[in-house]
Design a protein around this motif. Sequence first.
Motif, short mmCIF file in Angstrom:
data_model
loop_
_atom_site.label_atom_id
_atom_site.label_comp_id
_atom_site.label_asym_id
_atom_site.label_seq_id
_atom_site.Cartn_x
_atom_site.Cartn_y
_atom_site.Cartn_z
N MET A 1 12.81 85.84 0.98
CA MET A 1 12.76 86.90 -0.03
C MET A 1 12.29 86.33 -1.36
N THR A 2 11.17 86.81 -1.85
CA THR A 2 10.66 86.32 -3.12
C THR A 2 11.50 86.85 -4.28
N VAL A 3 11.34 86.22 -5.42
CA VAL A 3 12.11 86.59 -6.60
C VAL A 3 11.40 87.72 -7.35
N ASP A 4 12.13 88.78 -7.66
CA ASP A 4 11.63 89.84 -8.54
C ASP A 4 11.82 89.33 -9.97
N VAL A 5 10.75 88.82 -10.54
CA VAL A 5 10.89 88.14 -11.83
C VAL A 5 11.27 89.11 -12.95
N GLN B 1 13.10 92.05 -12.77
CA GLN B 1 14.52 92.42 -12.67
C GLN B 1 15.42 91.23 -12.96
N SER B 2 15.04 90.05 -12.47
CA SER B 2 15.85 88.86 -12.71
C SER B 2 15.90 88.53 -14.20
N LEU B 3 14.77 88.67 -14.88
CA LEU B 3 14.74 88.40 -16.31
C LEU B 3 15.57 89.43 -17.08
N VAL B 4 15.44 90.68 -16.71
CA VAL B 4 16.23 91.73 -17.37
C VAL B 4 17.72 91.41 -17.29
N ARG C 1 23.72 82.09 -9.50
CA ARG C 1 23.66 83.15 -8.48
C ARG C 1 22.23 83.45 -8.09
N LEU C 2 21.35 83.51 -9.07
CA LEU C 2 19.94 83.78 -8.78
C LEU C 2 19.37 82.72 -7.85
N ALA C 3 19.65 81.46 -8.13
CA ALA C 3 19.12 80.38 -7.31
C ALA C 3 19.74 80.38 -5.91
N GLU C 4 21.06 80.53 -5.83
CA GLU C 4 21.74 80.49 -4.54
C GLU C 4 21.36 81.68 -3.67
N THR C 5 21.22 82.84 -4.29
CA THR C 5 20.85 84.05 -3.54
C THR C 5 19.51 83.87 -2.83
N HIS C 6 18.64 83.07 -3.42
CA HIS C 6 17.30 82.88 -2.85
C HIS C 6 17.17 81.55 -2.10
N ILE D 1 13.30 80.17 -17.14
CA ILE D 1 14.30 80.03 -16.07
C ILE D 1 13.85 80.80 -14.83
N VAL D 2 13.50 82.06 -15.03
CA VAL D 2 13.10 82.91 -13.90
C VAL D 2 11.83 82.38 -13.24
N ALA D 3 10.86 81.96 -14.05
CA ALA D 3 9.59 81.47 -13.48
C ALA D 3 9.79 80.22 -12.64
N THR D 4 10.63 79.30 -13.10
CA THR D 4 10.82 78.05 -12.36
C THR D 4 11.59 78.27 -11.06
N ILE D 5 12.61 79.10 -11.11
CA ILE D 5 13.35 79.40 -9.88
C ILE D 5 12.45 80.14 -8.89
#
Length: 401
Positions: A1-5, A7-10, A40-45, A122-126
Amino acid sequence: MTVDVVQSLVELVKIPSEVYYEGNRIVRRYYREAAEAVARLAETHGLRVEKVDLEGGEIPTVIASLPGKASGKPSVAFVTHYDVVPAKGPWVVEGRTMDPYSPLVLDGKVYGRGAADDKSGIVATIAGLVDIREAGIEPRYNPVVVVTGDEEVGGTGIRRLLEKGYRWDYVIIVDSGSEYVSVGASGVVHGWIKVKGKSGHAGYPHVARNAVEDLVRVLGELMELKTVRGARLSKYPSPPGSPVPYVWGRLTFNILRLPPTEPEKHNRIPGEAWCGFDMRLLPEEDVEEAVRELYAKLSSIAMKLGVSLEVEIIGKQKGWYSKNEAFVREVLTAAGRSKGREVPVAAELGGNDGTFFDEYGMDVVAFGTIREGTNIHSEGEHVYVEDIEAFRKFMYEFLKP
């Protein structure tokens, strides 16, 4: 599952993880909540997460990496921070009123405090690490994402992490511009100029000595040093759009205030007045020599004007510049591929945590998600979503075999 950058940033921007000084004391707000959200963002992905408590637990730090580690390969750290400068709302953006911590997504941009500096990083690197994992490729480096706090008040988080023995072969500071690869950053000295007089009744100025008026005279004389520093040029180019082609010295006076001991009344002559200053050094400039120059100038001014003053330095950080040309070329190549065009080289006008890695002998460059005109540290701060997406592509281009 890719990161929704987006929503994650928001979600990260909603957390008011501010840092600021009260006097000489650092005040940190919602650091723990910000760090937990990153973890959580990192572990979830599907990333591996290491949590490190620094400064007695005051600065929780997250280190994210791929689940497996390729043996024998050099390591590279992508360094970001979750702390932000304080924000006061409401902001008016494109005719809309918004709270700095209630992000607004509009026309391919995310608005909010920290959206650009540095939660987009943060969001871009994860997201970039997750892309590598999902592609199933074995990267050329062992990459990690380092997320900590206190970058905005002198880099305590990174300094404490390095003091604990954390090391990487190469470092990319993501708290940086997206339009060029940075091969250096300015040093910085900031503090207070404190002028003392004699308080009294405003109706009887002849029996008092007005510290505010003396401070104004001191600053007038100090403009000479501002001019001298502004004429000094680095050998490293300035970022695109700068008014001077090479990084130049800067001295700014940013805060005028009375100390807590002085009541603010129109009919009272204050006995003490302060000016908060920020002095930016060339990347290759010696910070101690710059401080001595400031002291010498202020001492001369005090004698000339017959005023009583003292200087309090509350932070100083030397600049840095890249030493490894091969590493710079690698980053430049990957940046160009991610942008679809040649990317120039420049040095940062601001300072960043690259200083501390440089001191420990690690190879450093900087490249990030922040575009000129995105109002970092100001009202209407925002980031372009395309710059976040470009950085995650940069990571793929840099790390792929």
